[in-house]
Enzyme design. Structure first.
Site, PDB file in Angstrom:
ATOM      1  N   SER A 193     -21.872  34.317  -0.178  1.00  0.00           N
ATOM      2  CA  SER A 193     -21.089  35.439  -0.690  1.00  0.00           C
ATOM      3  C   SER A 193     -20.014  35.857   0.309  1.00  0.00           C
ATOM      4  O   SER A 193     -19.143  35.072   0.638  1.00  0.00           O
ATOM      5  CB  SER A 193     -22.036  36.582  -1.072  1.00  0.00           C
ATOM      6  OG  SER A 193     -21.391  37.529  -1.869  1.00  0.00           O
TER       7      SER A 193
ATOM      8  N   ASP B  26     -22.346  34.487 -12.545  1.00  0.00           N
ATOM      9  CA  ASP B  26     -21.917  35.177 -11.324  1.00  0.00           C
ATOM     10  C   ASP B  26     -20.434  35.506 -11.452  1.00  0.00           C
ATOM     11  O   ASP B  26     -19.631  34.624 -11.772  1.00  0.00           O
ATOM     12  CB  ASP B  26     -22.164  34.244 -10.131  1.00  0.00           C
ATOM     13  CG  ASP B  26     -21.668  34.777  -8.797  1.00  0.00           C
ATOM     14  OD1 ASP B  26     -21.185  35.922  -8.740  1.00  0.00           O
ATOM     15  OD2 ASP B  26     -21.767  34.035  -7.810  1.00  0.00           O
TER      16      ASP B  26
ATOM     17  N   HIS C 235     -26.051  35.293  -8.874  1.00  0.00           N
ATOM     18  CA  HIS C 235     -25.615  35.553  -7.509  1.00  0.00           C
ATOM     19  C   HIS C 235     -26.780  36.104  -6.675  1.00  0.00           C
ATOM     20  O   HIS C 235     -27.585  36.879  -7.168  1.00  0.00           O
ATOM     21  CB  HIS C 235     -24.473  36.582  -7.538  1.00  0.00           C
ATOM     22  CG  HIS C 235     -23.781  36.750  -6.233  1.00  0.00           C
ATOM     23  ND1 HIS C 235     -22.685  36.000  -5.873  1.00  0.00           N
ATOM     24  CD2 HIS C 235     -24.015  37.588  -5.186  1.00  0.00           C
ATOM     25  CE1 HIS C 235     -22.271  36.375  -4.679  1.00  0.00           C
ATOM     26  NE2 HIS C 235     -23.071  37.331  -4.225  1.00  0.00           N
TER      27      HIS C 235
END
Length: 315
Positions: A156, A251, A281
């Site tokens: 991320s 996501d 995610h």
């Protein structure tokens, strides 16, 4: 379709009735994130040597955790940068991931506890990450690591910072990275992509949450187009290290991760892009509740072993 374990996790989170991130604020979001970490991680894997230390950074001392599966040997090294929207996350929230990769890839892992927004907004995280990478390269021998075989990786926002480090390493010369591992990375400040539309709500990370994270990290929208914030916007992506890019279909960041993989490939970079079509995610640190995490740990390790071996042969 959504993975049944991911669905069960989402249902459990919904049952808690937590307020949105913007209402929680950074401090409470960090507390809740830390509280959940151990149950999400499940039983962590044993690593021969784990040590908490500090290195000097531009804003003061930076904590890091060092993992070595074989402290009596010189091993390749991975700088791991945790996710959490540049706002939450720490050495403990991603401990399970670092342990798993250290064991599976047979590498030293240096996990970095970089400064977080909004207290320390952009570019503090970038500068800390660069300081960590530079320190790792300079002190590799002391850490039982091979300075000629260093990779960067993260999930991320950590994937974002890893992509930025790969570009910076190329541009500043000196350190030639062996590989970059980008797990559902943030690569652009574009909130109008297909996945921002299709996965805006209902899959854990929401479009509104990402807007909030960006507002904490880089409130000045005009600066978000900087390649140090949006690496997809770099004018030149050639001569970057081989990349593993993992994206999840469910996501909001799926489109920009795929776009970065394609842009790297078009620039002549060797890219492996794995799409987890039924995954959400954040799953990489959920080995205790989402078994797909372990497959991805294996994928990361396989890629790293291959690229480290290529770097070894080039010596």
């Amino acid at each position: 379709m959504i993975d049944p374990e991911a669905r069960a996790y989402l249902d459990h989170m919904a049952s808690l009735g937590l307020p949105p991130l913007a209402e929680q604020g950074a401090v409470e979001a960090r507390r809740l994130n830390s509280l959940r970490a151990a149950s999400l991680a499940g039983e962590v894997e044993e690593v021969a040597h784990v040590e908490d230390r500090h290195l000097p950074g531009p804003g003061g001392s930076i904590s890091f955790r060092l993992y070595s599966p074989a402290p009596d040997r010189t091993l390749p090294a991975l700088l791991y940068i945790h996710g959490g929207g540049w706002v939450v996350g720490d050495l403990d929230t991603h401990d399970s991931v670092c342990r798993a990769i250290a064991r599976r890839a047979e590498c030293v892992v240096l996990a970095l506890d970089y400064r977080l927004a909004p207290e320390d907004p952009f570019p503090a995280a970038v500068e800390d990450a660069w300081a960590g990478l530079s320190w790792l390269a300079d002190h590799a021998t002391d850490l039982g690591a091979d300075a000629g075989r260093i990779a960067v990786g993260g999930d991320s926002s950590g994937g974002n910072l890893s992509a930025v480090l790969a570009q910076r390493s190329r541009d500043r010369g000196g350190l030639k990275l062996a590989a970059q591992v980008l797990i559902y990375p943030v690569t652009d400040c574009d909130f109008k992509t297909d996945s921002y539309r299709d996965a805006a709500t209902g899959y854990g990370l929401t479009r509104e949450s990402m807007l909030w994270y960006w507002n904490q990290y880089l409130p000045d929208e005009s600066k978000r187009v900087s390649p140090d914030a949006s690496p997809l916007r770099a004018p030149d992506l050639s001569e970057l290290p081989p990349a593993l890019v993992i994206t999840c279909k469910l996501d909001p960041l799926a489109s920009e991760g795929a776009a970065y993989a394609e842009a790297l490939r078009s620039a002549g970079v060797r890219v492996e892009h794995i799409i987890e079509s039924d995954m959400i995610h954040g799953y990489i640190r959920m080995g205790g509740v989402v078994s797909r995490a372990r497959k991805s740990w294996d994928d990361c390790a396989r890629f790293l072993r291959r690229e480290f071996q290529a770097g070894d042969l080039a010596h």
